[in-house]
Motif scaffolding. Structure first.
Motif, PDB file in Angstrom:
ATOM      1  N   PRO A  99       0.809  -1.231   0.000  1.00 44.16           N
ATOM      2  CA  PRO A  99       0.000   0.000   0.000  1.00 44.16           C
ATOM      3  C   PRO A  99       0.838   1.275   0.000  1.00 44.16           C
ATOM      4  CG  PRO A  99      -0.765  -1.562   1.673  1.00 44.16           C
ATOM      5  CD  PRO A  99       0.557  -2.033   1.199  1.00 44.16           C
ATOM      6  N   ARG A 100       2.021   1.233   0.624  1.00 41.43           N
ATOM      7  CA  ARG A 100       2.862   2.418   0.729  1.00 41.43           C
ATOM      8  C   ARG A 100       3.869   2.550  -0.404  1.00 41.43           C
ATOM      9  NH1 ARG A 100       2.838   4.121   6.290  1.00 41.43           N
ATOM     10  NH2 ARG A 100       4.887   5.074   5.981  1.00 41.43           N
ATOM     11  N   GLY A 101       4.087   1.455  -1.139  1.00 41.15           N
ATOM     12  CA  GLY A 101       5.058   1.491  -2.217  1.00 41.15           C
ATOM     13  C   GLY A 101       6.487   1.639  -1.726  1.00 41.15           C
ATOM     14  N   GLU A 102       6.773   1.110  -0.536  1.00 41.71           N
ATOM     15  CA  GLU A 102       8.102   1.216   0.054  1.00 41.71           C
ATOM     16  C   GLU A 102       8.802  -0.134   0.004  1.00 41.71           C
ATOM     17  OE1 GLU A 102       6.746   4.576   3.361  1.00 41.71           O
ATOM     18  OE2 GLU A 102       7.539   2.631   4.001  1.00 41.71           O
ATOM     19  N   SER A 103      10.071  -0.124  -0.335  1.00 40.68           N
ATOM     20  CA  SER A 103      10.887  -1.340  -0.367  1.00 40.68           C
ATOM     21  C   SER A 103      12.023  -1.199   0.634  1.00 40.68           C
ATOM     22  CB  SER A 103      11.444  -1.601  -1.769  1.00 40.68           C
ATOM     23  OG  SER A 103      10.396  -1.881  -2.684  1.00 40.68           O
ATOM     24  N   TYR A 104      12.189  -2.192   1.486  1.00 42.82           N
ATOM     25  CA  TYR A 104      13.236  -2.211   2.499  1.00 42.82           C
ATOM     26  C   TYR A 104      14.238  -3.305   2.151  1.00 42.82           C
ATOM     27  CZ  TYR A 104      10.170   0.773   5.289  1.00 42.82           C
ATOM     28  OH  TYR A 104       9.395   1.813   5.738  1.00 42.82           O
ATOM     29  N   LEU A 105      15.492  -2.917   2.024  1.00 45.49           N
ATOM     30  CA  LEU A 105      16.560  -3.864   1.709  1.00 45.49           C
ATOM     31  C   LEU A 105      17.200  -4.323   3.017  1.00 45.49           C
ATOM     32  CD1 LEU A 105      18.166  -1.983  -1.309  1.00 45.49           C
ATOM     33  CD2 LEU A 105      16.255  -3.601  -1.291  1.00 45.49           C
ATOM     34  N   ILE A 106      17.204  -5.629   3.230  1.00 47.98           N
ATOM     35  CA  ILE A 106      17.559  -6.194   4.527  1.00 47.98           C
ATOM     36  C   ILE A 106      18.669  -7.233   4.355  1.00 47.98           C
ATOM     37  CG2 ILE A 106      16.679  -7.445   6.540  1.00 47.98           C
ATOM     38  CD1 ILE A 106      13.872  -6.482   5.730  1.00 47.98           C
ATOM     39  N   THR A 107      19.662  -7.175   5.235  1.00 46.71           N
ATOM     40  CA  THR A 107      20.703  -8.200   5.286  1.00 46.71           C
ATOM     41  C   THR A 107      20.531  -9.026   6.555  1.00 46.71           C
ATOM     42  OG1 THR A 107      22.263  -6.679   6.365  1.00 46.71           O
ATOM     43  CG2 THR A 107      22.306  -6.799   3.956  1.00 46.71           C
ATOM     44  N   MET A 108      21.205 -10.176   6.624  1.00 49.24           N
ATOM     45  CA  MET A 108      21.036 -11.116   7.726  1.00 49.24           C
ATOM     46  C   MET A 108      22.341 -11.317   8.489  1.00 49.24           C
ATOM     47  SD  MET A 108      18.497 -11.551   5.557  1.00 49.24           S
ATOM     48  CE  MET A 108      19.260 -12.383   4.181  1.00 49.24           C
ATOM     49  N   PRO A 109      22.252 -11.641   9.789  1.00 51.99           N
ATOM     50  CA  PRO A 109      23.462 -11.981  10.551  1.00 51.99           C
ATOM     51  C   PRO A 109      23.937 -13.384  10.192  1.00 51.99           C
ATOM     52  CG  PRO A 109      21.535 -12.245  11.937  1.00 51.99           C
ATOM     53  CD  PRO A 109      21.041 -11.679  10.627  1.00 51.99           C
ATOM     54  N   PHE A 110      25.122 -13.724  10.674  1.00 51.77           N
ATOM     55  CA  PHE A 110      25.627 -15.081  10.452  1.00 51.77           C
ATOM     56  C   PHE A 110      25.510 -15.890  11.745  1.00 51.77           C
ATOM     57  CE2 PHE A 110      29.362 -12.595  11.728  1.00 51.77           C
ATOM     58  CZ  PHE A 110      29.901 -13.382  12.737  1.00 51.77           C
ATOM     59  N   ALA A 111      25.396 -17.199  11.585  1.00 51.90           N
ATOM     60  CA  ALA A 111      25.323 -18.098  12.737  1.00 51.90           C
ATOM     61  C   ALA A 111      26.718 -18.604  13.055  1.00 51.90           C
ATOM     62  CB  ALA A 111      24.388 -19.264  12.434  1.00 51.90           C
ATOM     63  N   HIS A 112      27.095 -18.499  14.329  1.00 51.09           N
ATOM     64  CA  HIS A 112      28.439 -18.880  14.753  1.00 51.09           C
ATOM     65  C   HIS A 112      28.332 -20.008  15.776  1.00 51.09           C
ATOM     66  CE1 HIS A 112      32.720 -18.301  15.282  1.00 51.09           C
ATOM     67  NE2 HIS A 112      32.561 -18.305  16.602  1.00 51.09           N
ATOM     68  N   CYS A 113      28.964 -21.126  15.475  1.00 49.86           N
ATOM     69  CA  CYS A 113      28.932 -22.304  16.351  1.00 49.86           C
ATOM     70  C   CYS A 113      30.296 -22.478  16.999  1.00 49.86           C
ATOM     71  CB  CYS A 113      28.548 -23.542  15.541  1.00 49.86           C
ATOM     72  SG  CYS A 113      28.563 -25.070  16.496  1.00 49.86           S
ATOM     73  N   LYS A 114      30.308 -22.574  18.330  1.00 48.54           N
ATOM     74  CA  LYS A 114      31.553 -22.719  19.093  1.00 48.54           C
ATOM     75  C   LYS A 114      31.543 -24.038  19.848  1.00 48.54           C
ATOM     76  CE  LYS A 114      31.092 -18.933  21.469  1.00 48.54           C
ATOM     77  NZ  LYS A 114      31.401 -17.792  22.367  1.00 48.54           N
ATOM     78  N   GLY A 115      32.756 -24.470  20.233  1.00 50.78           N
ATOM     79  CA  GLY A 115      32.888 -25.689  21.016  1.00 50.78           C
ATOM     80  C   GLY A 115      32.812 -26.956  20.200  1.00 50.78           C
ATOM     81  N   ILE A 116      33.288 -26.939  18.970  1.00 53.21           N
ATOM     82  CA  ILE A 116      33.222 -28.126  18.122  1.00 53.21           C
ATOM     83  C   ILE A 116      34.152 -29.224  18.647  1.00 53.21           C
ATOM     84  CG2 ILE A 116      33.635 -29.010  15.792  1.00 53.21           C
ATOM     85  CD1 ILE A 116      32.893 -26.287  14.727  1.00 53.21           C
ATOM     86  N   LEU A 117      35.359 -28.826  19.052  1.00 55.83           N
ATOM     87  CA  LEU A 117      36.330 -29.788  19.552  1.00 55.83           C
ATOM     88  C   LEU A 117      36.480 -29.713  21.067  1.00 55.83           C
ATOM     89  CD1 LEU A 117      39.098 -29.295  16.820  1.00 55.83           C
ATOM     90  CD2 LEU A 117      37.300 -31.025  16.887  1.00 55.83           C
ATOM     91  N   LEU A 118      36.517 -28.485  21.602  1.00 53.71           N
ATOM     92  CA  LEU A 118      36.700 -28.281  23.035  1.00 53.71           C
ATOM     93  C   LEU A 118      35.615 -27.366  23.569  1.00 53.71           C
ATOM     94  CD1 LEU A 118      40.575 -27.682  23.069  1.00 53.71           C
ATOM     95  CD2 LEU A 118      39.383 -29.807  23.647  1.00 53.71           C
ATOM     96  N   GLY A 119      35.189 -27.609  24.803  1.00 53.17           N
ATOM     97  CA  GLY A 119      34.209 -26.747  25.428  1.00 53.17           C
ATOM     98  C   GLY A 119      32.777 -27.169  25.125  1.00 53.17           C
ATOM     99  N   THR A 120      31.857 -26.312  25.533  1.00 49.17           N
ATOM    100  CA  THR A 120      30.424 -26.583  25.346  1.00 49.17           C
ATOM    101  C   THR A 120      29.968 -26.142  23.966  1.00 49.17           C
ATOM    102  OG1 THR A 120      30.060 -26.216  27.714  1.00 49.17           O
ATOM    103  CG2 THR A 120      28.128 -26.187  26.285  1.00 49.17           C
ATOM    104  N   LEU A 121      29.252 -27.015  23.268  1.00 54.12           N
ATOM    105  CA  LEU A 121      28.751 -26.699  21.937  1.00 54.12           C
ATOM    106  C   LEU A 121      27.619 -25.686  22.049  1.00 54.12           C
ATOM    107  CD1 LEU A 121      29.255 -27.550  18.986  1.00 54.12           C
ATOM    108  CD2 LEU A 121      27.399 -29.195  19.245  1.00 54.12           C
ATOM    109  N   SER A 122      27.766 -24.543  21.404  1.00 52.33           N
ATOM    110  CA  SER A 122      26.756 -23.482  21.492  1.00 52.33           C
ATOM    111  C   SER A 122      26.699 -22.721  20.176  1.00 52.33           C
ATOM    112  CB  SER A 122      27.072 -22.521  22.642  1.00 52.33           C
ATOM    113  OG  SER A 122      28.338 -21.900  22.433  1.00 52.33           O
ATOM    114  N   MET A 123      25.585 -22.012  19.975  1.00 57.79           N
ATOM    115  CA  MET A 123      25.406 -21.234  18.757  1.00 57.79           C
ATOM    116  C   MET A 123      25.016 -19.804  19.104  1.00 57.79           C
ATOM    117  SD  MET A 123      22.681 -21.484  15.631  1.00 57.79           S
ATOM    118  CE  MET A 123      21.608 -20.369  16.518  1.00 57.79           C
TER     119      MET A 123
END
Length: 431
Positions: A99-123
């Protein structure tokens, strides 16, 4: 812009229950679903894996009664850092308010996973994101913050940002994207809650619906990965790996067969216009309460049922066709559909240009941040107090050299004087 930011942040709080190896979409794989709103409107979602190397997923979301359309093509990338990895979604999504004729250009964050080998696995979520509307001039810049090694637990899932009009900052955003986010007006310094996850919010989350499994074709995700999903449900990882390998090998065989026949693969529901992938039947016309009855999806074609269909010769848009004509147009060659596709909206070229400008702006922002860090480092070095120079530095050096030479002369005299500093001088005998 404030409402758009609130809507954008409202979907991140629902995190996955666990971290497992993801399904790798195969070329041509599709997915479709709908959400039914309390108002009676429906949101339709259609996605297709349009490329395998690089992996690109295109999707289209439409709810014309509520007045919005979202389209995007996202390239999935990954980076491995040893004990952690990042899944990067490279691309720009376009939210259009009809209805407003407006376009919003949006980017996304990245997902980061830690603790693959050592520590607690978390995202976590990380990175800088941007929401920009060229028509209004409003821009939102936000940073999803990763928790550092020495940070406290309350620093997890942090987010901060600002809403700007041109170069002027209007408001600040701060909080945690999985809990509470505040909005502070820069002029009045009044603070309010922009978004907060509550039990009421979780209870009002919309249910997602898909078509029955027996009515799906073999390319649809739920049916394509059925055996893998069943094996995972039984916690039989070995069987899941076997079934996953069968699908991947079949995809490799299809690639070899197309290569032998010299047949180029083409997406069924999306077209590439040279810069981005677009839905074949995208429709950006606002909802007409007097003529539009309901929106529906049939065989991956999202269309609107109208009381009066507009004449075909008055529009160059393919979406003006009814459902039966759409099925015919799906069989038309790609080279014949592209020319008509370019004439759907007069401002599409402008939107493409804006996407490119936004990407360049993001790159320039990162370069500016790096330059700021370098300048700050140089300023810090220059700000260190300099040691006062010794005014007698040269004189002291000369004295040291003279002293060293004198010691050498005394050593020589001592040596030739038989151990005496001054040798004894004897006079010759007199006759």
């Amino acid at each position: 812009m404030k409402s758009i930011v609130r809507w954008y942040l409202s979907g991140f709080y629902k995190k996955p229950k666990g971290l497992k190896k993801p399904y790798n979409p195969v070329l041509g794989e599709t997915f479709r679903c709908i959400w039914t709103h309390p108002s009676g409107s429906k949101t339709f979602y259609i996605a297709e894996q349009v490329s395998h190397h690089p992996p690109v997923s295109a999707f289209y979301v439409s709810n014309k009664r509520d007045g919005f359309v979202i389209s995007a093509s996202i390239t999935a990338k990954s980076k491995f850092y040893g004990n952690s990895t990042s899944a990067i979604l490279d691309g720009v999504a376009t939210l259009t308010l009809l209805p407003r004729g407006e376009s919003y250009l949006i980017t996304m964050p990245f997902a980061h996973c830690k603790g693959i080998l050592l520590g607690t696995l978390s995202m976590e979520l990380g990175g800088h994101v941007t929401i920009a509307c060229v028509k209004t001039g409003y821009t939102t810049e936000m940073e999803f913050k990763l928790k550092s090694f020495l940070s406290r637990s309350d620093h997890t899932n942090g987010i901060s940002g600002k809403i700007k009009l041109g170069r002027e900052t209007l408001a600040m955003i701060d909080g945690h994207w999985d809990n509470k986010i505040t909005f502070t007006d820069k002029r009045s310094l009044e603070e309010e809650t922009l978004w907060e996850v509550s039990e009421e919010i979780k209870a009002s989350r919309l249910n997602r619906y898909t078509i029955p499994l027996e009515e799906q074709n073999w390319k649809e995700s739920e049916k394509l990965w059925l055996k893998v999903s069943e094996a995972i449900g039984r916690e039989d990882q070995e069987a899941a790996t076997v079934e996953k390998t069968i699908l991947e090998e079949k995809q490799r065989e299809n690639v070899k067969e197309r290569s032998k026949k010299k047949v180029e693969w083409s997406a069924e529901n999306f077209l590439h216009d040279g810069s981005v992938w677009r839905y074949r039947y995208e429709d950006f016309r606002p909802w007409d309460e007097r003529n539009d009855i309901f929106e529906y999806e049939l065989n991956y074609v999202i269309a609107t049922h109208r009381a009066l269909q507009p004449p075909l010769n008055r529009s160059t848009s393919l979406v003006s066709l009814n459902s039966s004509q759409c099925d015919i147009m799906r069989d038309v060659g790609r080279d014949k559909m592209v020319p008509g596709f370019h004439h759907r909206e007069s401002n599409r070229q402008l939107v493409d240009l804006l996407r490119q400008l936004l990407s360049r702006q993001i790159e320039q922002s990162e370069q500016i941040e790096q330059l700021k860090d370098a300048v700050a480092s140089i300023e810090a070095k220059l700000a260190k107090p300099k040691k006062e120079e010794d005014p007698f530095r040269m004189t002291n050096t000369i004295l040291v050299v003279v002293f060293a030479v004198a010691l050498q002369l005394f050593a020589i005299i001592f040596w030739f004087g038989d151990g005496k500093l001054i040798p004894q001088i004897r006079r010759p005998p007199s006759f």
